[in-house]
Design an enzyme around this catalytic site. Structure first.
Site, PDB file in Angstrom:
ATOM      1  N   LYS A  76     -15.752  37.370  10.516  1.00  0.00           N
ATOM      2  CA  LYS A  76     -15.095  38.533  11.096  1.00  0.00           C
ATOM      3  C   LYS A  76     -16.090  39.245  12.003  1.00  0.00           C
ATOM      4  O   LYS A  76     -17.261  39.403  11.648  1.00  0.00           O
ATOM      5  CB  LYS A  76     -14.612  39.456   9.976  1.00  0.00           C
ATOM      6  CG  LYS A  76     -13.827  40.673  10.460  1.00  0.00           C
ATOM      7  CD  LYS A  76     -13.349  41.502   9.271  1.00  0.00           C
ATOM      8  CE  LYS A  76     -12.551  42.719   9.714  1.00  0.00           C
ATOM      9  NZ  LYS A  76     -12.063  43.523   8.563  1.00  0.00           N
ATOM     10  N   SER A 151      -7.219  44.648   8.469  1.00  0.00           N
ATOM     11  CA  SER A 151      -7.861  44.452   9.750  1.00  0.00           C
ATOM     12  C   SER A 151      -8.429  43.048   9.958  1.00  0.00           C
ATOM     13  O   SER A 151      -8.819  42.691  11.067  1.00  0.00           O
ATOM     14  CB  SER A 151      -9.001  45.464   9.912  1.00  0.00           C
ATOM     15  OG  SER A 151      -9.998  45.264   8.910  1.00  0.00           O
ATOM     16  N   SER A 175      -7.817  45.184   3.750  1.00  0.00           N
ATOM     17  CA  SER A 175      -7.972  44.428   4.993  1.00  0.00           C
ATOM     18  C   SER A 175      -8.282  42.951   4.820  1.00  0.00           C
ATOM     19  O   SER A 175      -8.304  42.209   5.793  1.00  0.00           O
ATOM     20  CB  SER A 175      -9.054  45.069   5.868  1.00  0.00           C
ATOM     21  OG  SER A 175      -8.613  46.291   6.404  1.00  0.00           O
TER      22      SER A 175
END
Length: 482
Positions: A76, A151, A175
Site C-alpha cells: 500500500k 482505504s 481499511s
C-alpha cells in the site's frame, strides 16, 4: 502462468522449482498492465522487481526455499519504500521518495519477498471507497462500475483481479477489512501494536495498524509471521510473543445482536449460512450484546479526525511535500500549499479535528469521545468473558456503485459503511475479514473479532471455514484494458 493462485501455493511451487520467480513476477507485471483500468497501482517497479526475482531464483537454486523468497508482493502506498516514491495517493506527496524502508517493508524484503509496486488508496487513508485518491478511483474487479472499498482498495482490487498473490494494507477504522469484504479476499487487522508503525505514514496514531491481505487465512498467517514483532523505533510497538500456531479446537462464537439489527436480507443470508457452517464444524454459536456499538462511528470520527489534524499539520510547504509557487508571504505559502496539496475529504477531516481540539470544545467532543471509547472497549472485554471470538458482518451492504457514497453533500453516508469495523479499531482488537458468499453477484464478507493478541484464534477459525468452503477461491473475470 495461467493463475497466480495463493501465496502458499506459489511459495511451494518455487520451493519445488516448478516455477521461477522471474516467470511469476513477469506474469504479475503483464497482468497489472492489462488491468490498467482497475487502477490498482500508483507505481510499478518492473525493472527492480525482475532484478530481485532473478537474484531470488539464484538463491533458491543454491540454498533452497526459505521464507517468502521470490514471492511477489505489493505494498500500500502509505508504507515508506527506499528509493521508490511514497505518495499516500495525495498531491501533497506526489513526488516524495523515501530514503528508508518502513519496518513492514524491510521485514518482508528480508524474508525474500519481491515488491512489484505500490497500490492505490484513499488519500492519506481517509475514505471508505478508494475514490479520494489524487491518482483516480480504483475499480472493483467484480464490477468495474463499483468501488473496491477503502482505504486499502488498491491492494484488495489487485488481489481480487489476480495481479499479485499478497499485499500489505493499513487499517485505522476498517481499511483492510472493508475492501477485503467488497473484493472477496481475506484481510487481517492485527492487534494494535502487533505490527510496527515505523515508516507507515500516520493518519490517526492511536488507531493505525498495518496488516496483511491475501486470498486466504492461511496466506495471512504466513504474511503476519514475517510482519509482526517488537520494533524499538515504534513507541507503540508491543513486546509480545509471535502469533502461535496452536492446535485447532472447538470455540464459543458470539453473535452480537447489535451488528445484525439493521442488516439487509441479501447480506444476512450468506452470513447466516456461514454461522451454520461453523456449527457443523462443532463450534458453539450464541447471541451476545455489545450495548455501546451505536456510538462507535461518531466516536471514531471525532478521535480519528482530531489525530489526523495533528499528524497532517507537518505538511506546510516548507520541509517536504507540495509547495505553492511564488507565495506572497509565509501565511500565503501555508494556506495555498495545503489548499492545493490536500483533497476535499482530507481537508474536511483536518477542519473537523481542529475544531474538536479547540479551546472550549475539547472536553465536549474529544474528551467525551475518549470516555465513550473506553465503554466500547469494556463491552468487548465483557463479551470475551463469555466467548472466544465474535462473528459479525464486515459491511452493511455489498460494494456500492462508484459515486454513490461520495457524490452527495452528506459525508456521513460514506462514514456509515464503517459501522461494523470501527468498534474493534477503537478497542485495539484483532479482526479478520474473509469472504462468505455473494449478494447479487457481489462478494459478502464476515468479520471475526478476537481478544487482544488472539490472532491465532481468528486465523484458525478462518482456516477451518475456508477448508469447508470455496468462497475465497472464486475470482472475477476482469476484461483487459483497451
Amino acid at each position: 502462468m495461467d493463475n497466480l493462485g495463493t501465496l502458499t501455493g506459489i511459495r511451494d511451487a518455487l520451493g519445488a522449482k516448478a516455477a521461477s520467480s522471474v516467470e511469476i513476477v513477469r506474469d504479475c507485471i503483464r497482468r497489472i498492465d492489462t488491468a490498467r483500468h482497475v487502477n490498482a497501482f500508483i507505481t510499478v517497479c518492473e525493472e527492480d522487481a525482475l532484478g530481485h526475482a532473478a537474484r531470488a531464483d539464484a538463491a533458491i537454486a543454491r540454498d533452497g526455499m526459505r521464507g517468502l523468497l521470490g514471492v511477489p508482493i505489493a505494498h500500500k502506498d502509505i508504507f515508506c519504500t527506499d528509493g521508490v516514491r511514497t505518495t499516500c495517493a495525495s498531491r501533497m506527496l506526489e513526488n516524495f521518495v523515501s530514503p528508508y524502508d518502513a519496518t513492514v517493508v524491510a521485514r518482508l524484503r528480508a524474508a525474500g519477498a519481491v515488491m512489484v509496486g505500490k497500490t492505490n488508496m484513499d488519500e492519506f487513508a481517509m475514505g471508505s471507497t478508494n475514490e479520494t485518491s489524487f491518482f483516480g478511483p480504483v475499480a472493483n474487479p467484480w464490477d468495474v462500475g463499483r468501488v473496491p472499498g477503502g482505504s486499502s482498495g488498491g491492494s484488495a482490487a489487485a488481489l481480487a483481479a489476480g495481479l499479485v498473490p499478497a499485499a500489505t494494507g493499513t487499517d485505522t477504522g476498517g481499511s483492510i477489512r472493508q475492501p477485503a469484504a467488497f473484493c472477496g479476499v481475506s484481510g487481517l487487522k492485527p492487534t494494535y501494536g502487533r505490527v510496527s508503525r515505523f515508516g507507515m505514514v500516520a493518519f490517526a496514531s492511536s488507531l493505525d495498524q498495518g496488516g496483511p491481505m491475501a486470498r486466504s487465512a492461511a496466506d495471512l498467517r504466513l504474511l503476519l509471521h514475517h510482519m509482526e514483532g517488537h520494533d524499538p523505533r515504534d513507541s507503540t510497538s508491543a513486546d509480545e510473543a509471535p502469533t502461535p500456531h496452536a492446535p485447532q479446537r472447538t470455540m464459543n462464537v458470539g453473535i452480537p445482536r447489535e451488528y445484525w439489527a439493521d442488516l439487509g436480507e441479501d447480506v444476512a443470508r450468506p452470513l447466516e449460512e456461514a454461522v451454520e457452517s461453523l456449527r457443523r464444524l462443532g463450534h458453539r454459536c450464541h447471541e451476545v450484546s455489545l450495548p455501546h456499538t451505536a456510538f462507535a462511528v461518531p466516536v471514531y470520527y471525532v478521535v480519528a479526525s482530531a489525530e489526523a489534524s495533528t499528524n497532517l499539520s507537518r505538511y506546510d510547504g516548507v520541509r517536504y511535500g507540495h509547495r505553492a509557487g511564488e507565495p506572497a508571504d509565509l501565511d500565503d505559502l501555508y494556506r495555498r500549499s495545503r489548499s492545493e496539496g490536500f483533497g476535499i475529504e482530507v481537508k474536511r477531516r483536518i477542519l473537523t479535528g481542529t475544531y474538536t481540539l479547540s479551546v472550549g470544545y475539547y472536553d465536549a467532543y474529544y474528551g467525551q469521545a475518549q470516555r465513550v471509547r473506553r465503554l466500547i472497549r469494556q463491552d468487548f472485554l465483557d463479551a470475551f468473558g463469555q466467548v472466544d471470538v465474535l462473528l459479525t458482518p464486515a459491511t452493511p451492504t455489498p460494494a456500492p456503485a462508484l459515486g454513490a457514497l461520495t457524490g452527495g453533500v452528506d459525508p456521513t453516508v460514506m462514514y456509515k459503511q464503517d459501522v461494523y469495523t470501527v468498534p474493534a479499531s477503537l478497542a485495539g482488537l484483532p479482526a479478520l475479514s474473509i469472504p462468505c458468499g455473494f449478494a447479487d453477484g457481489l462478494p459478502v464478507g464476515l468479520q471475526l473479532i478476537g481478544p487482544h493478541f488472539a490472532e491465532d484464534r481468528l486465523l484458525a477459525l478462518g482456516e477451518a471455514f475456508q477448508r469447508e468452503t470455496d468462497w475465497h477461491l472464486r475470482t472475477p473475470t476482469v476484461p483487459e484494458a483497451a
